[in-house]
Design an enzyme around this catalytic site. Structure first.
Site, mmCIF file in Angstrom:
data_model
loop_
_atom_site.group_PDB
_atom_site.id
_atom_site.type_symbol
_atom_site.label_atom_id
_atom_site.label_comp_id
_atom_site.label_asym_id
_atom_site.label_seq_id
_atom_site.Cartn_x
_atom_site.Cartn_y
_atom_site.Cartn_z
ATOM 1 N N HIS A 180 27.052 -22.593 42.131
ATOM 2 C CA HIS A 180 25.851 -22.744 41.297
ATOM 3 C C HIS A 180 24.971 -23.828 41.904
ATOM 4 O O HIS A 180 25.260 -25.015 41.795
ATOM 5 C CB HIS A 180 26.243 -23.122 39.861
ATOM 6 N N HIS B 58 20.557 -24.652 43.149
ATOM 7 C CA HIS B 58 19.150 -24.246 43.179
ATOM 8 C C HIS B 58 18.551 -24.711 44.501
ATOM 9 O O HIS B 58 18.138 -25.873 44.635
ATOM 10 C CB HIS B 58 18.386 -24.862 42.010
ATOM 11 N N HIS C 20 22.547 -19.804 32.503
ATOM 12 C CA HIS C 20 22.507 -21.214 32.133
ATOM 13 C C HIS C 20 22.745 -21.217 30.617
ATOM 14 O O HIS C 20 21.903 -20.727 29.854
ATOM 15 C CB HIS C 20 21.156 -21.824 32.469
ATOM 16 N N HIS D 11 26.757 -25.049 33.077
ATOM 17 C CA HIS D 11 26.542 -26.152 32.123
ATOM 18 C C HIS D 11 27.505 -26.034 30.942
ATOM 19 O O HIS D 11 28.549 -26.644 30.933
ATOM 20 C CB HIS D 11 25.087 -26.217 31.645
#
Length: 407
Positions: free
Chosen positions: A56, A58, A206, A238
């Site tokens: 995970h 970005h 998410h 998360h």
């Protein structure tokens, strides 16, 4: 043989072994392998592990912390700051930053990445197209799964639903979502499943990123996963709201998650930074309950999330350091717990990402890392140099370490 690794340590309770690699795969594992090899690497008793899995991250919004800092350190401001900056991103800018991050990550032993790439009507597919391009450019070094990610929500940002379908047709590997940043959350989840089923893709959300547990949709997600026959095909990142639940409320949720075979990507570096900002004393850790999830039979992974932006203003691309953060945060340093951490950045995310031929076994892909440590149980806490990274049977990274102590 293309590569012969001699004297490798695969576990702390077994003798050293040799590993033969041919045509991109592990052809043989045995105490002693004889024969000609194009390259022989003597591990000298050092630990060999499967390629690390960054499950995970970005890439498209990394390395922007200096442009407009998140001064409050809250999730709310992080989202606002990033939304303000995104329209200024050009393809060249995203390409340069994402490439720098890949060049940071790969020498640290990662051979597979799942990256969330976002788009919305305001910025279009600027970053998404760049990430698809980098996926192709870097395929010799790392396999990249691209998640179609609607950071600004779908219903809140009219036009995004059509873009989700377009992203899948452009080549996205996974359908992403963000129920807590859209309204209503359950309708968001329903739409994500509709898209995923249309394209027969897995889901990665998410999920329930909050300090409190008062607006969660994880139970709805679990039941939806079961009802749609999507067990084992849904991951969440998360999930910090779970930490706020007492045992009697948490236990049935964990049982439902295990039944739905939901994978959890714990993101301690980000969640420690953003979480519990309003706590004036007895400040909470605000990280998903890794130990309890693990003990309930949930597939738990550890991942980086962001590097040097409004969500996480630090990081160097070393997932070992992120795992090291998780050890004290989640009380994983005990004798029985420490051995469960390395799988959270190898085997567990490989399961979540459905990687074929993963792991050190005959016939599997030759994606391996040789660590500068001789104790498997110390593989995380040593944060060892990754001496060799092998991707698809080819040495992609070789690090020479020289230490001189002057008397």
């Amino acid at each position: 043989m293309d590569i012969l690794i001699k004297n490798a340590r695969l576990s702390d309770d077994q003798s050293l072994t040799d590993i033969a690699i041919e045509a991109g795969k592990i052809s043989k594992i045995a105490p002693s392998i004889e024969g000609e090899a194009t390259r022989v690497i003597d591990a000298e008793g050092r630990v060999v592990i499967p390629g690390l899995v960054e499950s995970h991250i970005h890439l498209d919004k990394a390395l922007i912390a200096s442009r407009k800092p998140n001064k409050s350190g809250t999730l709310k401001e992080a989202i606002e700051v990033t939304a303000e900056l995104k329209p200024t991103f050009t393809k060249e800018d995203i390409y340069d930053r994402a490439k720098k991050v890949l060049d940071m990550i790969i020498p640290n032993g990662v051979t597979v990445i799942r990256t969330h790439s976002e788009f919305d009507p305001a910025q279009g597919f600027t970053g998404f197209e760049v990430i698809l391009k980098l996926k192709e450019e870097y395929k010799k070094f790392v396999d990249i799964q691209v998640v179609a990610f609607p950071q600004e929500g779908i219903f809140k940002a009219p036009g995004t639903e059509a873009m989700m379908h377009q992203a899948m047709e452009m080549g996205a590997d996974v359908v992403g979502g963000i129920p807590y940043n859209d309204a209503p959350a359950n309708d968001h989840i329903d739409l994500i499943f509709e898209i995923a089923k249309k394209y027969d893709k897995d889901i990665d959300l998410h999920q329930d990123f909050a300090d409190e547990a008062d607006h969660m949709s994880i139970e709805y997600l679990c039941q939806k996963t079961i009802d749609e026959g999507y067990q084992g095909r849904v991951s969440v990142g998360h999930l910090t709201a779970l930490h706020a639940l007492p045992e009697e409320k948490l236990t049935p949720i964990l049982e439902l998650m295990a039944k739905a075979q939901i994978s959890v990507m714990a993101l301690p570096a980000t969640d420690l930074h953003l979480g519990a900002r309003n706590d004036e004393y007895n400040v909470r850790r605000a990280v998903t309950p890794i130990r309890k999830l693990r003990d309930a039979g949930v597939n738990v992974c550890i991942a980086t999330n962001n590097i040097r932006n409004a969500f996480t203003p630090y990081g160097n691309g070393d997932i070992f350091q992120t795992a090291m953060i998780a050890i004290p945060v989640a009380h994983l340093g005990g004798a029985d717990d420490l051995p469960t951490v390395l799988p959270m950045i190898t085997e567990n995310p490989a399961k979540a990402l459905k990687l074929d031929g993963y792991g050190i076994g005959e016939g599997n892909k030759a994606n391996l890392v040789i660590l500068d440590t001789k104790v498997v149980n110390d593989a995380i806490i040593d944060i060892p140099t990754r001496l060799f990274v092998i991707k698809d049977g080819r040495v992609t990274v070789e690090t020479t370490k020289t230490v001189t102590v002057h008397q």
